[in-house]
Design a protein around this motif. Sequence first.
Motif, mmCIF file in Angstrom:
data_model
loop_
_atom_site.group_PDB
_atom_site.id
_atom_site.type_symbol
_atom_site.label_atom_id
_atom_site.label_comp_id
_atom_site.label_asym_id
_atom_site.label_seq_id
_atom_site.Cartn_x
_atom_site.Cartn_y
_atom_site.Cartn_z
ATOM 1 N N ASN A 398 24.996 9.719 21.428
ATOM 2 C CA ASN A 398 25.695 8.720 22.237
ATOM 3 C C ASN A 398 24.806 8.228 23.378
ATOM 4 O O ASN A 398 23.610 8.542 23.421
ATOM 5 C CB ASN A 398 27.026 9.284 22.756
ATOM 6 N N VAL A 399 25.390 7.455 24.276
ATOM 7 C CA VAL A 399 24.620 6.881 25.384
ATOM 8 C C VAL A 399 24.001 7.979 26.242
ATOM 9 O O VAL A 399 22.857 7.853 26.708
ATOM 10 C CB VAL A 399 25.525 5.973 26.247
ATOM 11 N N ASN A 403 20.194 8.377 27.378
ATOM 12 C CA ASN A 403 19.888 8.407 28.813
ATOM 13 C C ASN A 403 19.077 9.647 29.181
ATOM 14 O O ASN A 403 18.151 9.590 29.998
ATOM 15 C CB ASN A 403 21.177 8.377 29.630
ATOM 16 N N GLU A 431 25.569 0.212 23.235
ATOM 17 C CA GLU A 431 25.314 -0.604 24.416
ATOM 18 C C GLU A 431 24.863 0.276 25.583
ATOM 19 O O GLU A 431 25.558 1.213 25.969
ATOM 20 C CB GLU A 431 26.591 -1.356 24.811
ATOM 21 N N ASN A 433 24.423 1.617 29.297
ATOM 22 C CA ASN A 433 25.347 1.506 30.422
ATOM 23 C C ASN A 433 24.579 1.422 31.739
ATOM 24 O O ASN A 433 23.348 1.343 31.754
ATOM 25 C CB ASN A 433 26.347 2.668 30.427
ATOM 26 N N ALA A 434 25.310 1.450 32.833
ATOM 27 C CA ALA A 434 24.684 1.296 34.150
ATOM 28 C C ALA A 434 23.687 2.414 34.430
ATOM 29 O O ALA A 434 22.648 2.187 35.075
ATOM 30 C CB ALA A 434 25.760 1.270 35.235
ATOM 31 N N THR A 436 21.867 3.980 32.207
ATOM 32 C CA THR A 436 20.658 3.667 31.433
ATOM 33 C C THR A 436 19.748 2.744 32.236
ATOM 34 O O THR A 436 18.548 3.006 32.409
ATOM 35 C CB THR A 436 21.021 2.987 30.101
ATOM 36 N N TYR A 437 20.335 1.646 32.709
ATOM 37 C CA TYR A 437 19.535 0.655 33.424
ATOM 38 C C TYR A 437 19.032 1.196 34.770
ATOM 39 O O TYR A 437 17.903 0.908 35.175
ATOM 40 C CB TYR A 437 20.353 -0.617 33.638
ATOM 41 N N VAL A 465 27.014 -7.800 33.098
ATOM 42 C CA VAL A 465 27.110 -6.342 33.010
ATOM 43 C C VAL A 465 27.650 -5.814 34.336
ATOM 44 O O VAL A 465 27.253 -6.270 35.407
ATOM 45 C CB VAL A 465 25.728 -5.708 32.709
ATOM 46 N N GLU A 466 28.591 -4.865 34.253
ATOM 47 C CA GLU A 466 29.161 -4.300 35.472
ATOM 48 C C GLU A 466 28.085 -3.558 36.260
ATOM 49 O O GLU A 466 27.430 -2.655 35.748
ATOM 50 C CB GLU A 466 30.298 -3.337 35.130
ATOM 51 N N ASP A 468 27.461 -1.004 38.841
ATOM 52 C CA ASP A 468 28.175 0.046 39.549
ATOM 53 C C ASP A 468 27.367 0.531 40.751
ATOM 54 O O ASP A 468 26.267 0.054 41.026
ATOM 55 C CB ASP A 468 28.527 1.208 38.613
#
Length: 674
Positions: A398-399, A403, A431, A433-434, A436-437, A465-466, A468
């Motif tokens: 999963n993400v 990560n 996708e 997520n925050a 990751t970025y 993209v949200e 956070d």
Amino acid sequence: MDTFSFSAASVSPNSKQSHSIKPPLPFIRLSIINLSPLTVSASSTKDVWRRTSLTTLSSSSSYSLSSSTHQFTHKHRRKQETVYLDHSVDMEDLLVSISQTRNEQELYSLLSPFKGRQLSIRFMVSLISRENDWQRSLAILDWINEVALYSPSVYAYNVVIRNVLRAKQWKIAHGLFDEMRQRALSPDRYTYSTLITYFGKEGRFDTALSWLQKMEEDRVSGDLVLYSNLIELSRKLCDYSKAISIFARLKRSNILPDLVAYNSMINVFGKAKLFREARLLIQEMKTAGVTPDTVSYSTLLIIYVENEKFVEALSVFSEMNEVKCPLDLTTCNVMIDVYGQLDMAKEADRLFWSMRKMGIEPNVVSYNTLLRVYGEAELFGEAIHLFRLMQRKCIEQNVVTYNTMIKMYGKSLEHEKATNLIQEMKNKGMEPNAITYSTIISIWGKARKLDRAAILFQKLRSSGVEIDQVLYQTMIVAYEKAGLVAHAKRLLHELKRPEYMSRETAITILAGAGRIEEATWVFRQAFDAGEVKDISVFGCMIDLYSKNRKHANVIEVFEKMRGVGYFPDSNVIALVLNAYGKLRDFEKADAVYREMVEEGCIFPDEVHFQMLTLYGARKDFEMVESLFMSLESDVNINKKELHLVVAGIFERANRLNDASRIMNRLSQRGTSKS
């Protein structure tokens, strides 16, 4: 459209009694407004409620209620007993007929054949219980009391109170409770339990607690289920001080907590950062004959891990093995993490690969945790091997998996491999997520590739993209480390604008970044708009002000917090007492401390010691002695520290004889710690 009142006052024109809490209301269900009017005479509804098997009670199809009643009365005259028609009335048909009434008059006409109380109160209570519309159930209650003149029934009121609470008619529920008292009815455990539960579930917690207080004043004993529900509601609202207060009331009522209640309280004490009390509950459970189970221990383990108390977690795990408490998946996953945090990668590895032997199948969390342990231990080869093994064996990734690997590649300075993993994720339909970025931005920032970090951040914002708080903080830190202060300030300024993110999130980010002015501005705007719902937001603002010695602001936020009904946790109490002390407002400090103690709140030793110090500062040595004696008898207080604190207070006040006396008491106890 017809309108009508369900008030008892409308039953009779000459009636003087009125229900201020039951105003005239429009007809209830829009779906039945257009139904044709009912003919509600006794002749037209004569067979509506009769069961087929009991039709022989009447000699003709034009069944007369009065003749049937006469037959029943004559048959049982010798027994001198009240005969009810409960079994001759079909409740289902009667409910259907009631559902078609459009106003109070039609309802009363429908029930008029029974105004001589031919139906038992038990039947009528069942009827109300099955009536889905709260307004009709209220009208039936009025008919019972004012037309049929039944003796007032606490059961009938309990059911109607439940119905109006389901419809969130809070004022009417209050009014019905008062009406019970006026009719000389004593609310019972079910009455209070219903009121407390529904008000609590709706977040009206102060009102729920006021019902609890009334229940105790009326000497109505609560039960375990009621207290457990209140504790769970408090826990979900993150109001841990209230949960602790309710748990204390439970025990004061001589109710023995069960396993579920104890496990819930272990979590509550942990969330309130009262780790000693959480740990002592395990021992209390054993003393009370309640055997701690896997959930008890795993809850305690999670508490310690969340607060980075890994040695204590290891101790709990050892005890778990000593008492042969079976392990579960959660416990294993937590302990793999604990071993990793204590640089015990081999033990983590051993536990992971032994899980299947214990009959526990590792899940994606198990794999992700071991990946992180390998990465932190710089066992990059093992981490890559495990990552590819998951893919070969088709184990879910999963993400979090990606990560973890991205962070590991960043640690090993393999920036391009980290970037390539993002593309691999997208190819798999996963996708980023925050986190990751923010991880990638942090990696590029450390690699002095700030231009790539800034471009990515702008792309994310424009793509919707949200963003956070983690991502915002990462970018702010990256700008500041690169000396681009203006860019960092621009991002901080944006947090004041609610279109970018919720105000609660903005407050948390600004407070975490130590931005007092910006956090204060957003907090006040959000509070005035009623947007501060999370108790942790108050806590982070109090913490921010306390760190920056803004004691008046600490009190401002605390008063707002109490104004909306939140109980402070032990950390907040400590900061608030300190603020009152710095402002020399000792009376308010004393009032807050006493209020929390009376509510059953449990504090760490430091809070009690702080209060002792405040009493000493205002030279109230009588209160110092009083609190000292109280704490000395508390088995949970560190006695050595207590005596040292009190002796220090007397010494600073040049009361050397008192200081010597306190230290002599410690010597006489012959202990250094209770």
